[in-house]
Structure formats: C-alpha cells, structure tokens
Design an enzyme around this catalytic site. Sequence first.
Site, PDB file in Angstrom:
ATOM      1  N   SER A  27       6.472  -0.421  10.010  1.00  0.00           N
ATOM      2  CA  SER A  27       5.109  -0.355   9.476  1.00  0.00           C
ATOM      3  C   SER A  27       4.882   1.044   8.921  1.00  0.00           C
ATOM      4  O   SER A  27       5.397   2.024   9.467  1.00  0.00           O
ATOM      5  CB  SER A  27       4.119  -0.616  10.610  1.00  0.00           C
ATOM      6  OG  SER A  27       2.826  -0.208  10.228  1.00  0.00           O
ATOM      7  N   SER A  28       4.103   1.140   7.844  1.00  0.00           N
ATOM      8  CA  SER A  28       3.775   2.471   7.314  1.00  0.00           C
ATOM      9  C   SER A  28       3.021   3.276   8.364  1.00  0.00           C
ATOM     10  O   SER A  28       3.110   4.499   8.413  1.00  0.00           O
ATOM     11  CB  SER A  28       2.916   2.341   6.053  1.00  0.00           C
ATOM     12  OG  SER A  28       3.575   1.531   5.103  1.00  0.00           O
ATOM     13  N   ARG A  29       2.267   2.578   9.228  1.00  0.00           N
ATOM     14  CA  ARG A  29       1.498   3.282  10.262  1.00  0.00           C
ATOM     15  C   ARG A  29       2.401   3.855  11.368  1.00  0.00           C
ATOM     16  O   ARG A  29       1.931   4.669  12.159  1.00  0.00           O
ATOM     17  CB  ARG A  29       0.455   2.356  10.893  1.00  0.00           C
ATOM     18  CG  ARG A  29      -0.736   2.112   9.982  1.00  0.00           C
ATOM     19  CD  ARG A  29      -1.896   1.468  10.729  1.00  0.00           C
ATOM     20  NE  ARG A  29      -3.100   1.467   9.934  1.00  0.00           N
ATOM     21  CZ  ARG A  29      -3.502   0.446   9.147  1.00  0.00           C
ATOM     22  NH1 ARG A  29      -2.781  -0.649   9.078  1.00  0.00           N
ATOM     23  NH2 ARG A  29      -4.619   0.541   8.454  1.00  0.00           N
ATOM     24  N   GLN A  44     -10.409  -2.958   2.690  1.00  0.00           N
ATOM     25  CA  GLN A  44      -9.898  -3.567   3.919  1.00  0.00           C
ATOM     26  C   GLN A  44      -9.927  -2.608   5.111  1.00  0.00           C
ATOM     27  O   GLN A  44      -9.503  -2.970   6.201  1.00  0.00           O
ATOM     28  CB  GLN A  44      -8.500  -4.135   3.695  1.00  0.00           C
ATOM     29  CG  GLN A  44      -7.407  -3.092   3.502  1.00  0.00           C
ATOM     30  CD  GLN A  44      -6.145  -3.726   2.963  1.00  0.00           C
ATOM     31  OE1 GLN A  44      -6.102  -4.240   1.852  1.00  0.00           O
ATOM     32  NE2 GLN A  44      -5.082  -3.704   3.761  1.00  0.00           N
ATOM     33  N   MET A  65       0.842  -1.201   0.000  1.00  0.00           N
ATOM     34  CA  MET A  65       0.000   0.000   0.000  1.00  0.00           C
ATOM     35  C   MET A  65       0.879   1.254   0.000  1.00  0.00           C
ATOM     36  O   MET A  65       0.404   2.352   0.301  1.00  0.00           O
ATOM     37  CB  MET A  65      -0.936  -0.010   1.206  1.00  0.00           C
ATOM     38  CG  MET A  65      -1.889  -1.207   1.168  1.00  0.00           C
ATOM     39  SD  MET A  65      -3.442  -0.944   2.020  1.00  0.00           S
ATOM     40  CE  MET A  65      -2.878  -0.741   3.693  1.00  0.00           C
ATOM     41  N   GLY A  66       2.157   1.089  -0.341  1.00  0.00           N
ATOM     42  CA  GLY A  66       3.042   2.248  -0.458  1.00  0.00           C
ATOM     43  C   GLY A  66       3.548   2.740   0.882  1.00  0.00           C
ATOM     44  O   GLY A  66       3.467   2.030   1.884  1.00  0.00           O
ATOM     45  N   HIS A  70       9.073  -3.502   3.374  1.00  0.00           N
ATOM     46  CA  HIS A  70       8.688  -3.720   1.973  1.00  0.00           C
ATOM     47  C   HIS A  70       9.927  -4.066   1.135  1.00  0.00           C
ATOM     48  O   HIS A  70       9.886  -4.944   0.278  1.00  0.00           O
ATOM     49  CB  HIS A  70       8.079  -2.449   1.374  1.00  0.00           C
ATOM     50  CG  HIS A  70       6.820  -1.974   2.045  1.00  0.00           C
ATOM     51  ND1 HIS A  70       6.732  -0.767   2.691  1.00  0.00           N
ATOM     52  CD2 HIS A  70       5.596  -2.547   2.152  1.00  0.00           C
ATOM     53  CE1 HIS A  70       5.498  -0.607   3.163  1.00  0.00           C
ATOM     54  NE2 HIS A  70       4.797  -1.669   2.854  1.00  0.00           N
ATOM     55  N   ASP A 102       2.336  -9.225   9.066  1.00  0.00           N
ATOM     56  CA  ASP A 102       0.874  -9.346   9.052  1.00  0.00           C
ATOM     57  C   ASP A 102       0.566 -10.840   9.003  1.00  0.00           C
ATOM     58  O   ASP A 102       0.213 -11.378   7.961  1.00  0.00           O
ATOM     59  CB  ASP A 102       0.316  -8.601   7.839  1.00  0.00           C
ATOM     60  CG  ASP A 102       0.706  -7.140   7.876  1.00  0.00           C
ATOM     61  OD1 ASP A 102       0.005  -6.360   8.507  1.00  0.00           O
ATOM     62  OD2 ASP A 102       1.771  -6.788   7.295  1.00  0.00           O
TER      63      ASP A 102
END
Length: 281
Positions: free
Chosen positions: A187-189, A61, A30-31, A37, A152
């Site tokens: 994580s991107s988050r 999602q 998701m970039g 990644h 994940d």
Amino acid sequence: MLIESTPYSLQNKIRSLKARSCTVGFVPTMGALHEGHLSLIETSIQKTDKTVVSIFVNPTQFGKNEDFDQYPRQLENDLLILQNFNIDILFTPTHDDIYPHSLKERIQVKDPILSKLYCGVTRPQFLDGVLGVVLRLFNIVMPDKAFFGEKDYQQLIGIQKMAKDLFLSTEIVGCPIIREKNGLAMSSRNAYLSKQERQEAAIIYQGLCFARKLLDMEETDSQKIIEKVSEFITKDSMIRIDYIAIVDPNTLKLKRQASKDDRILFAGYLNQTRLIDNLAL
Ligand code: AMP
C-alpha cells in the site's frame, strides 16, 4: 509513454485509438507506485491493446482530518518506474481538470447503502468520493476494461455495482492482492510505517489466514471466528481493530455462518496509520 494532463486532449487521443480498433485498458491510481499497482498495469498490458494509467490524489475521498496533505506524492519517481513498462499514456490531471466546478458544486455519485458500511462507518465520504472520481475518469478515458485491486475490496465491489447500475460500458476487472514477503498487503500508506511497524503489521495477514484455518477446522460461526482472529491480531501487537467482517464476496452482505466462498475484511490502525486487508476464505 505520452504524458497527458488535459481531459479533452486525452479524449481526442482515445478516440483516435478507438478509430483504429484498439482496445483501451485503464489503471487509475493515486501514485506512489508499488508492485500492487504494477501488477494491475501488467494485467492491463496483457489484456488490452493500449494501456492508460492515471495518477491523481482525489481530494473528495479523504475526510477533513485524514491524510490528504501527507499522502505520498512522488511523480518523478513514478515516472522512472513507469518507463520500464510498456504503457501508452499517463494521465496526470489537476483538481480543476477533474472538478471543473468547485468541489462543493460538483455532481455527486452516491451509494446509499454500501458507502455507509464497513470502511464507511469511519470514512463516510470515502466510497462516494471514489465513485465520483472513477466515473469522471471513465468518461475521459472511455476504457474497455479497467483494473482494480482486490486490496480495496469494498471499493472494487462498489465500482462493479456502479458500472452495472449506471450501464457503464467498461468491464471492471478485479486483480489479486500483492503482498510483501512477510504477508503485509502492499500500500502507498505503508510509507508511513517504520521498519518495525511493517514487521508488526504482518500479523494482520496471519490473522486472516488463521480465520481460514478455523473454517477448515469446521468453525463456521462468524462471530466466534472474528473474536478469535481479533485476539490473535491484538494479543502481541499495537494494532487497534476498526472492524473485521465475514461477508458474501459479491454483495458484501454479512454472513452469520461462514463458508469457503466468503471473504473476511479487516480494517485497523497501527499507531496513526490506517491499514486494510482481506482474504478469500
Ligand atoms: P491507490 O493508488 O491506492 O488508489 O490504488 C490504485 C489501485 O491499485 C487500486 O485499484 C488498488 O486496489 C490497487 N492496489 C493497491 N494496492 C494493491 C495491492 N497490494 N495489490 C493489488 N492491488 C493494489
């Protein structure tokens, strides 16, 4: 690196690669790319002839009150990062490309059991949303191998189950979790976290390692391990636990008695940010 955004055009390119007997590796993302990644991309480059990466923030999602709108989107920066890698195709579709019918009318994939467990209790739309988009992406990219992070873990197992259940011809390859120096899973988050929160969140990994230590000291009662790990994580932090579970690593079935082969799963919140992690015991 070729940038492709239309499914049919990408399918044609993939067909011509396959006609030349090239194997195709695929890394869906998701970039807001980070080293997690990039490790998947490196593995794909090692294991296949041509690597396709996709960047698509999948709306199905996310729940209604979740962070779909805030999710970090930084395509320009991602392009700069990808230029240092020897990938062949970057796929950047729009919502209409991936869901040619309206979202309401789309054909759906459902796992009636797994999507309701663990993260599915608070995020009931999550796993089915992921399965639906991954199946679409697989039909477009037709990869020989696809690479997913163990970060994940429920998602990885769900995708492996879908591949088996629907006789997909793509091999699903799980790849290890990449962590910050302090142990926090990348994580991107994590972009939502302040510097101080990133330090605080490191306690999650320490808690999972503590579970491993308890098992080494012959504590095998999962409930007791979970209680001690919960206390360890929340004692001096603001983290709110969503769930901690000790599960069979292949089926994700709960284990009452923990063993070295099992996996411990964690999900929780630090202020508004949802964080997940897991560890092989
Ligand atoms: P996302 O962009 O968050 O959907 O993630 C795309 C892929 O990268 C998924 O297969 C994730 O499991 C994987 N991934 C995300 N973070 C990590 C990490 N820290 N280590 C390894 N893989 C990761």
